[in-house]
Design a protein around this motif. Structure first.
Motif, mmCIF file in Angstrom:
data_model
loop_
_atom_site.group_PDB
_atom_site.id
_atom_site.type_symbol
_atom_site.label_atom_id
_atom_site.label_comp_id
_atom_site.label_asym_id
_atom_site.label_seq_id
_atom_site.Cartn_x
_atom_site.Cartn_y
_atom_site.Cartn_z
ATOM 1 N N UNK A 236 -2.940 10.889 1.743
ATOM 2 C CA UNK A 236 -3.420 10.015 2.883
ATOM 3 C C UNK A 236 -3.261 10.416 4.261
ATOM 4 N N UNK A 237 -3.325 11.889 4.346
ATOM 5 C CA UNK A 237 -3.378 12.536 5.691
ATOM 6 C C UNK A 237 -4.920 12.585 6.172
ATOM 7 N N UNK B 8 -0.805 9.974 8.731
ATOM 8 C CA UNK B 8 -0.514 9.164 7.825
ATOM 9 C C UNK B 8 -1.807 8.020 7.972
ATOM 10 N N UNK C 103 -5.918 3.264 -0.770
ATOM 11 C CA UNK C 103 -5.412 3.506 -2.157
ATOM 12 C C UNK C 103 -6.402 4.226 -3.004
ATOM 13 N N UNK C 104 -7.840 4.147 -2.832
ATOM 14 C CA UNK C 104 -8.719 5.003 -3.373
ATOM 15 C C UNK C 104 -8.728 6.373 -2.969
ATOM 16 N N UNK D 79 -6.693 -0.885 3.555
ATOM 17 C CA UNK D 79 -5.756 -0.506 2.343
ATOM 18 C C UNK D 79 -6.329 -0.290 1.102
ATOM 19 N N UNK D 80 -7.307 -0.975 0.822
ATOM 20 C CA UNK D 80 -8.126 -0.568 -0.423
ATOM 21 C C UNK D 80 -8.596 0.872 -0.534
ATOM 22 N N UNK D 81 -9.270 1.101 0.585
ATOM 23 C CA UNK D 81 -9.778 2.441 0.578
ATOM 24 C C UNK D 81 -8.690 3.436 0.793
ATOM 25 N N UNK E 44 -10.817 3.706 -11.564
ATOM 26 C CA UNK E 44 -12.046 4.308 -11.645
ATOM 27 C C UNK E 44 -12.372 4.344 -13.239
ATOM 28 N N UNK F 277 -13.143 -2.348 -4.565
ATOM 29 C CA UNK F 277 -12.766 -1.017 -4.409
ATOM 30 C C UNK F 277 -11.350 -0.593 -5.057
ATOM 31 N N UNK F 278 -10.627 -1.245 -5.100
ATOM 32 C CA UNK F 278 -9.253 -1.130 -5.778
ATOM 33 C C UNK F 278 -8.913 -1.190 -7.155
ATOM 34 N N UNK G 196 5.664 13.129 4.832
ATOM 35 C CA UNK G 196 6.132 12.674 6.430
ATOM 36 C C UNK G 196 7.097 13.079 7.042
ATOM 37 N N UNK H 183 0.875 -1.326 -0.135
ATOM 38 C CA UNK H 183 0.059 -0.021 -0.091
ATOM 39 C C UNK H 183 0.931 1.260 0.077
ATOM 40 N N UNK I 4 -12.504 -5.904 -1.592
ATOM 41 C CA UNK I 4 -11.304 -5.129 -1.829
ATOM 42 C C UNK I 4 -10.931 -5.118 -3.213
ATOM 43 N N UNK J 33 -4.966 12.735 -3.503
ATOM 44 C CA UNK J 33 -3.402 12.731 -3.743
ATOM 45 C C UNK J 33 -2.567 13.158 -2.228
ATOM 46 N N UNK K 226 -6.156 8.000 -1.988
ATOM 47 C CA UNK K 226 -5.054 8.451 -2.462
ATOM 48 C C UNK K 226 -5.142 8.893 -3.826
ATOM 49 N N UNK K 227 -6.059 8.171 -4.486
ATOM 50 C CA UNK K 227 -6.118 8.269 -5.794
ATOM 51 C C UNK K 227 -6.888 9.547 -6.156
ATOM 52 N N UNK K 228 -7.905 9.898 -5.380
ATOM 53 C CA UNK K 228 -8.517 11.177 -5.671
ATOM 54 C C UNK K 228 -8.120 12.500 -4.760
#
Lengths: 182, 101
Positions: B91-92, B27, B82-83, B78-80, A179, A175-176, A85, A73, A172, B89, B85-87
């Motif tokens: 992951x804060x 993060x 990644x989504x 983790x799938x969420x 889009x 979701x991944x 970070x 990830x 999963x 940019x 992050x894609x939207x």
């Protein structure tokens, strides 16, 4: 102090120390790899609690599955997430983190208070289990009994978990996906 | 043998470290690691008490189920991430503050 006790405390110190490093470190990669060590230490602690099978499951599932997933990830989430970070450079006991540090420490004090007040070493049901010989000794093999219990007494939760795992697999993957592919 | 309360103290320390990480980290992956620490603290308690149940193995089997559920949670989370992050940019979790785009 016996050798078992010494090993237990060494394992506990390794676990807690690496967990503290995970919380302290600003470097995401380092904290993920220190989390490895925390999980291995925890598996060792499970062995001292007479749960060999749970310890092996911990190593296989957590270290083999979850950590690889986490590594994937953060490698997929790009370099800037890691770089950003580093820029923050939060100090462990900075002014900003003081409330959360207080929250954690005060909660720990509450938990310690509960543990000392409840007197877990002399509970009624543990005493009756000890009297009935229902305590796992160091020489017992528990894996066989766990397998039998899993297939008789806990069959329904076992099947429910397998259905849940299938749903997680599909969820999963759904979701991944990229889009715009409907 | 090692007294039960020592296991409980180790697990309390791990729980509080996890709590601290969940509250402070900027993060989402580190927040997830904090949640894993909390789950592991709970599993350590289950296993420590499971020593007093040789016949039914209640504690140990519950610990195994908890490990499996933790793995499932992590996969979906983790799938969420990644989504997200894609939207966004990033992951804060603090910066992800709108429901629609």
């Amino acid at each position: 102090m016996s050798l078992i006790a010494i090993l237990f405390y060494v394992m506990a110190v390794i676990t807690i120390g690496s967990a503290l490093f995970v919380a302290y470190s600003d470097n995401l990669v380092r904290s993920v790899f220190m989390f490895f060590i925390t999980l291995f230490g925890l598996a060792g602690l499970y062995v001292f609690a007479m749960a060999d099978f749970v310890a092996i499951t911990q190593i296989v599932v957590y270290v083999g599955g979850i950590l690889v997933l986490i590594l994937f990830a953060f490698m997929l989430s790009g370099r800037e997430a890691i770089g950003r970070l580093k820029h923050q450079a939060t100090k462990f006991i900075g002014f900003k983190n003081l409330p959360s540090l207080m929250l954690a420490v005060l909660f720990f004090i509450v938990l310690l208070n509960v543990i000392s007040k409840a007197d877990f070493d002399h509970l009624n049901w543990t005493a009756s289990a000890t009297a009935a010989g229902n305590v796992i000794a160091g020489s017992d093999t528990t894996t066989e009994n766990i397998g039998i219990n899993l297939m008789t007494r806990y069959l329904l939760p076992f099947e429910a978990v397998s259905i849940l795992l299938m749903m997680v697999l599909m969820g999963a993957a759904h979701l991944s996906r990229k889009e715009g592919e409907a | 043998m090692i007294p039960l309360s020592h296991f409980l103290i180790v697990s309390a320390v791990l729980f509080c470290i996890g709590l601290y990480m969940v509250v402070t980290k900027h993060n989402a992956i580190l927040v997830l690691i904090g949640i894993e620490l909390i789950l592991n603290a709970a599993i350590l308690n289950l296993v420590a008490f499971g020593k007093y149940d040789k016949l039914n193995n209640n504690g140990q089997i519950f610990a195994i189920f908890a490990i499996v559920l933790a793995a499932a949670t992590t996969a979906v989370a983790l799938a969420i991430i990644l989504n997200v992050y894609r939207r966004y940019k990033t992951i804060d979790p603090d910066k992800v503050n709108q429901l629609k785009d």
